[in-house]
Design an enzyme around this catalytic site. Structure first.
Site, PDB file in Angstrom:
ATOM      1  N   LYS A 240       0.839  -1.197   0.000  1.00 62.08           N
ATOM      2  CA  LYS A 240       0.000   0.000   0.000  1.00 62.08           C
ATOM      3  C   LYS A 240       0.875   1.249   0.000  1.00 62.08           C
ATOM      4  O   LYS A 240       1.946   1.262   0.622  1.00 62.08           O
ATOM      5  CB  LYS A 240      -0.863   0.042   1.267  1.00 62.08           C
ATOM      6  CG  LYS A 240      -1.984  -0.945   1.365  1.00 62.08           C
ATOM      7  CD  LYS A 240      -2.717  -0.741   2.687  1.00 62.08           C
ATOM      8  CE  LYS A 240      -3.831  -1.738   2.906  1.00 62.08           C
ATOM      9  NZ  LYS A 240      -4.957  -1.535   1.994  1.00 62.08           N
ATOM     10  N   ARG A 314     -10.495 -11.235   2.258  1.00 64.46           N
ATOM     11  CA  ARG A 314     -11.440 -12.246   1.763  1.00 64.46           C
ATOM     12  C   ARG A 314     -10.825 -13.637   1.784  1.00 64.46           C
ATOM     13  O   ARG A 314     -11.541 -14.642   1.855  1.00 64.46           O
ATOM     14  CB  ARG A 314     -11.913 -11.868   0.366  1.00 64.46           C
ATOM     15  CG  ARG A 314     -10.880 -11.904  -0.719  1.00 64.46           C
ATOM     16  CD  ARG A 314     -11.264 -11.067  -1.926  1.00 64.46           C
ATOM     17  NE  ARG A 314     -11.224  -9.646  -1.603  1.00 64.46           N
ATOM     18  CZ  ARG A 314     -11.576  -8.675  -2.430  1.00 64.46           C
ATOM     19  NH1 ARG A 314     -12.034  -8.987  -3.636  1.00 64.46           N
ATOM     20  NH2 ARG A 314     -11.492  -7.424  -2.080  1.00 64.46           N
TER      21      ARG A 314
END
Length: 460
Positions: A240, A314
Site C-alpha cells: 500500500k 477475503r
C-alpha cells in the site's frame, strides 16, 4: 470512564429537554427570573445547547438541554449527547421533553459521550451522570455501551499492541468473563488443520497467524459470527502507499465488531448457541510472503488466483466461512473492513450489508433506526459472478477493472457458504470526524442493528 447510569435514588437535578420550536412555550410557563436567565444565556434549544438554571442560593436547581428540530435530528443521532459536555458535573434526571420513542437512543448516547481512549495519554474527564429515563431498560443499555467500548478500544489500539496474539488475548478475556469455550489454531498447525489461506496470508509476519474459535450457549438456534482480524495490512508485496496504510491498525475492525456483538449476546443471555470465528493475521512483507499470481487452494477446495496481495481479507475469511458452513448452523454472519469500494458507495457512516435472506434484510432494516445503527442493503448481483472467475483458477481475489469492488468481494465470500443462510457486512469501523457520542476513532457499525434483528430471524 464510567459507562453506567446513576442509581435511581441518587440526588439529581431536573433536566428539561427543549426543542428549538418549543422554547418559547416552555419559557412562558416559567417565572421571570428563569426567563431572563435563559434568554440572557443565549440558549436557543439547538442541538449542542445547554444551560444551568440557578436557584435562590446561587447553586443550580435545574438545567436545560437543546433537542433542536426534527429536521436537524434526522441528520444525525444521539442529539442529547451533543450538549452533555456543557452541563455542570453532577447527576441529572429527565424531567420533561424527551419523547418516549427516543429515550433508549438518547440514554445510550449519553453513556457513550463518556467514552475516551486513554491507554496512552490523558484521563477520561468526569462527565455528568444520568438516571436512566423511565421505561428504559437500564441494564440492557449499559450492556450496549460496554460492548461498544470494547469494540472501540480494540480498533483504537495500534498494531504494536494489537497483533494476532493480543487479539487472541482479548477473545480469551471475553470467553473467561462469560464462561465460553475457546480454542486457537496457530502457526503451522493451520496447515495441518486445513486452513491454508489463513496461513498463506499470515506466514510472512513474525507474529504467527491463528484462527480463534469461541463457543457459548448450549440451547437454541445456532449462530456463527466470523470477523476479519487483519491486525495490520501493509498490502503484502502489492504494498500500500503510505496514505492508504495510515489507518491499517483498524483492519481488524470486523473482528472487533464481532466481539462486541458477541459480548452483547452473552451479557443479555440470548438463548442461542453462539460460535465466533476470527482469523487473526498480520499481512506483512518478507521472503516468505505470498505473491501475485500465486494460486492458493482453500479449505473448501476452491482454488484462488492472487492478483493483488492487498485483497487478503477475503482469503482469511474464506477459510473461516468454509469451516462455519461445514457445521450447517442456522445463520452465518461475517463482518469485515473489506473494501474501499464500500466507502465510496456509502461513505463512512453507513454499514453496507449483503444477504439473500429476505426476512433478515427486512428485520435488520427495521431494527437499525431504533438502534441508532444505520445499515444499507447492497446486492449480491449475480451478473458480476464471471468477474471473479479468472479461468486459470476457480476464483480471482482481485478482479481487474476497479468497478463494483464491494459487490465482487461479497460474491467471492458467498462461494464459501453453500449450506447456510448468510449475511456479510463490509464496514469501515472508523469515525473520521467527531460527532455526538462518537469521537474520532474506532466505532461499532452494525452490531446493535443485528442484535435487534436476531429475535425475528432466529425465532427467539
Amino acid at each position: 470512564m464510567n459507562l453506567t447510569f446513576a442509581p435511581a435514588d441518587a440526588g439529581a437535578l431536573p433536566l428539561h429537554v427543549i426543542e428549538a420550536e418549543g422554547l418559547e412555550s416552555w419559557l412562558a410557563d416559567q417565572p421571570a427570573s428563569v426567563r431572563n436567565w435563559v434568554e440572557a444565556s443565549g440558549f436557543a434549544g439547538e442541538i449542542g445547547n445547554a444551560v444551568m438554571i440557578p436557584g435562590e442560593s446561587g447553586g443550580p436547581e435545574a438545567a436545560l438541554i437543546g433537542y433542536g428540530t426534527a429536521a436537524r435530528r434526522r441528520r444525525g443521532r444521539f442529539a442529547l449527547a451533543a450538549g452533555v459536555g456543557r452541563l455542570a458535573r453532577g447527576t441529572y434526571r429527565i424531567a420533561s421533553g424527551l419523547p418516549a420513542a427516543a429515550a433508549e437512543e438518547e440514554a445510550l448516547g449519553w453513556l457513550l459521550a463518556g467514552y475516551r481512549f486513554t491507554r496512552y495519554a490523558g484521563d477520561a474527564p468526569e462527565m455528568p451522570r444520568l438516571i436512566a429515563p423511565e421505561r428504559v431498560d437500564a441494564a440492557r443499555v449499559e450492556v450496549l455501551a460496554a460492548a461498544e467500548a470494547l469494540t472501540r478500544d480494540l480498533v483504537n489500539t495500534p498494531a504494536s499492541d494489537m497483533g494476532p496474539e493480543q487479539l487472541e488475548a482479548a477473545a480469551r478475556g471475553l470467553a473467561a468473563e462469560f464462561e465460553a469455550e475457546i480454542a486457537v489454531t496457530t502457526g503451522e498447525a493451520l496447515l495441518e488443520n486445513n486452513f491454508p489461506m489463513i496461513h498463506a496470508v499470515g506466514r510472512a509476519s513474525p507474529r504467527a497467524p491463528r484462527l480463534i474459535d469461541m463457543r457459548w450457549g448450549t440451547t437454541g438456534p445456532r449462530l456463527t459470527l466470523v470477523g476479519k482480524g487483519v491486525c495490520f495490512d501493509t498490502g503484502g508485496l502489492n504494498l500500500k502507499p503510505g496514505s492508504s496504510m495510515g489507518l491499517m491498525k483498524k483492519d481488524m475492525g470486523g473482528a472487533a465488531n464481532v466481539l462486541g456483538l458477541a459480548r452483547m449476546i452473552m451479557a443479555l443471555g440470548l438463548k442461542v448457541q453462539l460460535r465466533v470465528l476470527i482469523p487473526a493475521v498480520e499481512n506483512s512483507v518478507s521472503g516468505d510472503a505470498f505473491r501475485p499470481q500465486d494460486i492458493l487452494t482453500s479449505r473448501k477446495g476452491l482454488t484462488v488466483e492472487i492478483n493483488n496481495t492487498d485483497a487478503e481479507g477475503r482469503l482469511v475469511l474464506a477459510d473461516a466461512l468454509a469451516l462455519a458452513d461445514e457445521e450447517k448452523p442456522d445463520f452465518i454472519l461475517s463482518m469485515a473492513t473489506l473494501t474501499g469500494a464500500a466507502r465510496v458507495a456509502v461513505g463512512p457512516d453507513l454499514a453496507p450489508f449483503y444477504t439473500d435472506d429476505e426476512p433478515f434484510a427486512e428485520a435488520l432494516t427495521r431494527a437499525s433506526g431504533p438502534a441508532a445503527d444505520p445499515v444499507w442493503r447492497m446486492p449480491f448481483w449475480e451478473p458480476y459472478e464471471d468477474r471473479i472467475e479468472p479461468g486459470i483458477a476457480d476464483l480471482d481475489n482481485a478482479p481487474a477493472g476497479g468497478m463494483a469492488g464491494s459487490i465482487t468481494a461479497a460474491l467471492f465470500l458467498r462461494r464459501f457458504v453453500t449450506e447456510t443462510p448468510y449475511a456479510h457486512f463490509d464496514i469501515y469501523a472508523w469515525n473520521p470526524a467527531s460527532a455526538p457520542a462518537r469521537p474520532k476513532g474506532g466505532v461499532g457499525q452494525g452490531p446493535r442493528a443485528i442484535l435487534g434483528a436476531l429475535p425475528l430471524v432466529l425465532g427467539l
